[in-house]
Design an enzyme around this catalytic site. Structure first.
Site, PDB file in Angstrom:
ATOM      1  N   LYS A   8       0.841  -1.207   0.000  1.00 12.63           N
ATOM      2  CA  LYS A   8       0.000   0.000   0.000  1.00 12.63           C
ATOM      3  C   LYS A   8       0.872   1.252   0.000  1.00 12.63           C
ATOM      4  O   LYS A   8       0.359   2.368   0.022  1.00 12.63           O
ATOM      5  CB  LYS A   8      -0.896  -0.008   1.245  1.00 12.63           C
ATOM      6  CG  LYS A   8      -1.935  -1.107   1.170  1.00 12.63           C
ATOM      7  CD  LYS A   8      -2.826  -1.149   2.390  1.00 12.63           C
ATOM      8  CE  LYS A   8      -3.885  -2.237   2.207  1.00 12.63           C
ATOM      9  NZ  LYS A   8      -4.570  -2.575   3.440  1.00 12.63           N
ATOM     10  N   ASN A   9       2.175   1.048   0.031  1.00 11.80           N
ATOM     11  CA  ASN A   9       3.103   2.178   0.103  1.00 11.80           C
ATOM     12  C   ASN A   9       3.431   2.657  -1.323  1.00 11.80           C
ATOM     13  O   ASN A   9       4.052   1.937  -2.105  1.00 11.80           O
ATOM     14  CB  ASN A   9       4.372   1.703   0.826  1.00 11.80           C
ATOM     15  CG  ASN A   9       5.391   2.795   0.987  1.00 11.80           C
ATOM     16  OD1 ASN A   9       5.607   3.580   0.074  1.00 11.80           O
ATOM     17  ND2 ASN A   9       6.023   2.835   2.140  1.00 11.80           N
ATOM     18  N   LYS A  12       7.074   2.647  -2.478  1.00 15.46           N
ATOM     19  CA  LYS A  12       7.548   1.312  -2.882  1.00 15.46           C
ATOM     20  C   LYS A  12       7.010   0.956  -4.260  1.00 15.46           C
ATOM     21  O   LYS A  12       7.738   0.435  -5.097  1.00 15.46           O
ATOM     22  CB  LYS A  12       7.027   0.247  -1.902  1.00 15.46           C
ATOM     23  CG  LYS A  12       7.718   0.164  -0.577  1.00 15.46           C
ATOM     24  CD  LYS A  12       7.165  -1.074   0.153  1.00 15.46           C
ATOM     25  CE  LYS A  12       7.544  -1.181   1.585  1.00 15.46           C
ATOM     26  NZ  LYS A  12       6.915  -2.334   2.261  1.00 15.46           N
ATOM     27  N   GLU A  44      -2.349  -8.225   9.125  1.00 17.32           N
ATOM     28  CA  GLU A  44      -1.620  -7.853  10.339  1.00 17.32           C
ATOM     29  C   GLU A  44      -0.168  -8.322  10.234  1.00 17.32           C
ATOM     30  O   GLU A  44       0.095  -9.508  10.010  1.00 17.32           O
ATOM     31  CB  GLU A  44      -2.279  -8.513  11.560  1.00 17.32           C
ATOM     32  CG  GLU A  44      -1.888  -7.811  12.839  1.00 17.32           C
ATOM     33  CD  GLU A  44      -2.337  -8.579  14.077  1.00 17.32           C
ATOM     34  OE1 GLU A  44      -1.764  -8.345  15.146  1.00 17.32           O
ATOM     35  OE2 GLU A  44      -3.251  -9.430  13.951  1.00 17.32           O
ATOM     36  N   ASP A  73       8.893  -6.342   2.789  1.00 16.17           N
ATOM     37  CA  ASP A  73       8.911  -5.757   4.127  1.00 16.17           C
ATOM     38  C   ASP A  73      10.299  -5.181   4.313  1.00 16.17           C
ATOM     39  O   ASP A  73      11.311  -5.852   4.084  1.00 16.17           O
ATOM     40  CB  ASP A  73       8.593  -6.770   5.227  1.00 16.17           C
ATOM     41  CG  ASP A  73       8.120  -6.026   6.480  1.00 16.17           C
ATOM     42  OD1 ASP A  73       7.003  -5.461   6.455  1.00 16.17           O
ATOM     43  OD2 ASP A  73       8.885  -5.948   7.466  1.00 16.17           O
ATOM     44  N   GLY A 155       9.651   7.909   3.007  1.00 19.01           N
ATOM     45  CA  GLY A 155      10.125   7.406   4.300  1.00 19.01           C
ATOM     46  C   GLY A 155      11.297   8.200   4.861  1.00 19.01           C
ATOM     47  O   GLY A 155      11.262   9.434   4.932  1.00 19.01           O
ATOM     48  N   ASP A 157      14.221   8.611   3.564  1.00 15.36           N
ATOM     49  CA  ASP A 157      15.197   9.013   2.541  1.00 15.36           C
ATOM     50  C   ASP A 157      15.855  10.377   2.791  1.00 15.36           C
ATOM     51  O   ASP A 157      17.057  10.516   2.564  1.00 15.36           O
ATOM     52  CB  ASP A 157      14.542   9.003   1.142  1.00 15.36           C
ATOM     53  CG  ASP A 157      14.403   7.596   0.587  1.00 15.36           C
ATOM     54  OD1 ASP A 157      15.009   6.670   1.166  1.00 15.36           O
ATOM     55  OD2 ASP A 157      13.689   7.418  -0.414  1.00 15.36           O
ATOM     56  N   HIS A 182      18.589  -1.228  -1.426  1.00 19.84           N
ATOM     57  CA  HIS A 182      18.226  -2.491  -0.781  1.00 19.84           C
ATOM     58  C   HIS A 182      17.107  -3.186  -1.564  1.00 19.84           C
ATOM     59  O   HIS A 182      17.111  -4.375  -1.776  1.00 19.84           O
ATOM     60  CB  HIS A 182      17.778  -2.210   0.661  1.00 19.84           C
ATOM     61  CG  HIS A 182      16.811  -1.057   0.787  1.00 19.84           C
ATOM     62  ND1 HIS A 182      17.073   0.188   0.277  1.00 19.84           N
ATOM     63  CD2 HIS A 182      15.563  -0.971   1.331  1.00 19.84           C
ATOM     64  CE1 HIS A 182      16.053   0.989   0.508  1.00 19.84           C
ATOM     65  NE2 HIS A 182      15.117   0.316   1.148  1.00 19.84           N
TER      66      HIS A 182
HETATM   67  P1  ITT Z   1       3.242  -2.178   2.962  1.00 15.87           P
HETATM   68  O1  ITT Z   1       3.309  -3.033   4.210  1.00 15.87           O
HETATM   69  O2  ITT Z   1       1.859  -2.013   2.447  1.00 15.87           O
HETATM   70  O3  ITT Z   1       4.215  -2.639   1.916  1.00 15.87           O
HETATM   71  P2  ITT Z   1       4.569  -0.182   4.626  1.00 15.87           P
HETATM   72  O4  ITT Z   1       5.078   1.196   4.349  1.00 15.87           O
HETATM   73  O5  ITT Z   1       3.774  -0.371   5.887  1.00 15.87           O
HETATM   74  O6  ITT Z   1       3.710  -0.673   3.347  1.00 15.87           O
HETATM   75  P3  ITT Z   1       6.669  -1.802   5.704  1.00 15.87           P
HETATM   76  O7  ITT Z   1       5.863  -2.370   6.822  1.00 15.87           O
HETATM   77  O8  ITT Z   1       7.624  -2.705   4.973  1.00 15.87           O
HETATM   78  O9  ITT Z   1       5.752  -1.197   4.570  1.00 15.87           O
HETATM   79  O10 ITT Z   1       7.474  -0.545   6.291  1.00 15.87           O
HETATM   80  C1  ITT Z   1       8.445   0.049   5.503  1.00 15.87           C
HETATM   81  C2  ITT Z   1       8.870   1.382   6.123  1.00 15.87           C
HETATM   82  O11 ITT Z   1      10.315   1.427   6.193  1.00 15.87           O
HETATM   83  C3  ITT Z   1       8.464   2.535   5.224  1.00 15.87           C
HETATM   84  O12 ITT Z   1       7.169   3.013   5.566  1.00 15.87           O
HETATM   85  C4  ITT Z   1       9.575   3.551   5.490  1.00 15.87           C
HETATM   86  O13 ITT Z   1       9.321   4.254   6.675  1.00 15.87           O
HETATM   87  C5  ITT Z   1      10.796   2.645   5.701  1.00 15.87           C
HETATM   88  N1  ITT Z   1      11.470   2.374   4.417  1.00 15.87           N
HETATM   89  C6  ITT Z   1      11.551   1.187   3.757  1.00 15.87           C
HETATM   90  N2  ITT Z   1      12.218   1.322   2.601  1.00 15.87           N
HETATM   91  C7  ITT Z   1      12.555   2.618   2.514  1.00 15.87           C
HETATM   92  C8  ITT Z   1      13.222   3.387   1.548  1.00 15.87           C
HETATM   93  O14 ITT Z   1      13.652   2.866   0.409  1.00 15.87           O
HETATM   94  N3  ITT Z   1      13.388   4.690   1.783  1.00 15.87           N
HETATM   95  C9  ITT Z   1      12.945   5.254   2.922  1.00 15.87           C
HETATM   96  N4  ITT Z   1      12.283   4.623   3.887  1.00 15.87           N
HETATM   97  C10 ITT Z   1      12.085   3.301   3.684  1.00 15.87           C
END
Ligand code: ITT
Length: 203
Positions: A8-9, A12, A44, A73, A155, A157, A182
């Site tokens: 949902k991000n 990403k 969850e 994740d 995020g 960044d 990553h």
């Molecule tokens: P989904 O579970 O729906 O994929 P989410 O944002 O909740 O969305 P995660 O639980 O994997 O996903 O949390 C990832 C978090 O880590 C993201 O919200 C950022 O705060 C951080 N993050 C991950 N990759 C990043 C990136 O490339 N750049 C900056 N922050 C990042």
């Protein structure tokens, strides 16, 4: 083959779409996004590691939408903060916290700490069935800086500094981030595994 990218991000989504186009330019492979479905579910994330959470998301979305799924994740790991925010990166400052609030909390906890090394970890899982599951990892090492720099990315960044580029991840383009991130490492290895599986299947 259709594969659902279950995130949902939107940050990403952009990165993964660009990576998939680079990797599968001519393949008979198409990617669907969650927004193309009317029915949405909440999954969850109650695992204890990036891998467990990626696996849970991939499995649950695959069972619900009845198709192969890729889930990511990921998060920021700061060794000087005993690994925080880690798997709690997206909700570090609370459920539904905004990126700015998470960054603020991070900088507050780091204000008296000299050691600023950090890394992003990405765990990617492809789930087609109970028996067909692939998992890969990627890591990007950098440092946390105290002032936000740049408007790109998402995020953490703006505070994630790359010493070799002398820029933050929010100052470089999506293309540049996708060459080193990553997420790139994890997704390229994952795409490779999916490709091999498809090739072996057709014999
Ligand atoms: P989904 O579970 O729906 O994929 P989410 O944002 O909740 O969305 P995660 O639980 O994997 O996903 O949390 C990832 C978090 O880590 C993201 O919200 C950022 O705060 C951080 N993050 C991950 N990759 C990043 C990136 O490339 N750049 C900056 N922050 C990042």
């Amino acid at each position: 083959m259709k594969i659902l990218i279950a995130t949902k991000n939107l940050g990403k989504v952009k990165e993964i779409e660009a990576l998939s186009e680079e990797f599968f330019p001519l393949e008979e492979m198409s990617f669907l996004l969650l927004k193309s479905f009317e029915k949405q579910i909440e999954v969850e994330e109650n695992g204890c590691s990036f891998y467990e959470n990626a696996y849970i998301k991939a499995r649950e979305y695959s069972r619900f939408y009845k198709m192969p799924v890729i889930a990511d994740d990921s998060g920021l790991v700061v060794p000087a903060l005993k690994g925080e925010p880690g798997i709690y990166s997206s909700r570090y400052a609370g459920e539904n916290a905004k990126d700015e609030e998470n960054i603020e909390k991070l900088l507050f906890h780091l204000k008296d700490i000299k050691e600023k090394k950090a890394y992003f970890q990405c765990s990617a899982v492809f789930y087609a069935s109970e028996k067909v599951v692939f998992h890969t990892e990627g890591r990007l090492i950098g440092e946390i800086i105290h002032e936000k720099r740049g408007e790109k990315g998402f995020g953490y960044d703006p505070v994630f500094f790359l010493p070799e580029k002398q820029m933050t991840l929010a100052e470089i383009s999506l293309k540049e981030k996708n060459q080193i991130s990553h997420r790139r490492q994890a997704f390229y290895s994952l795409f490779e595994k999916i490709k091999q599986w498809r090739e072996n299947e057709s014999f």
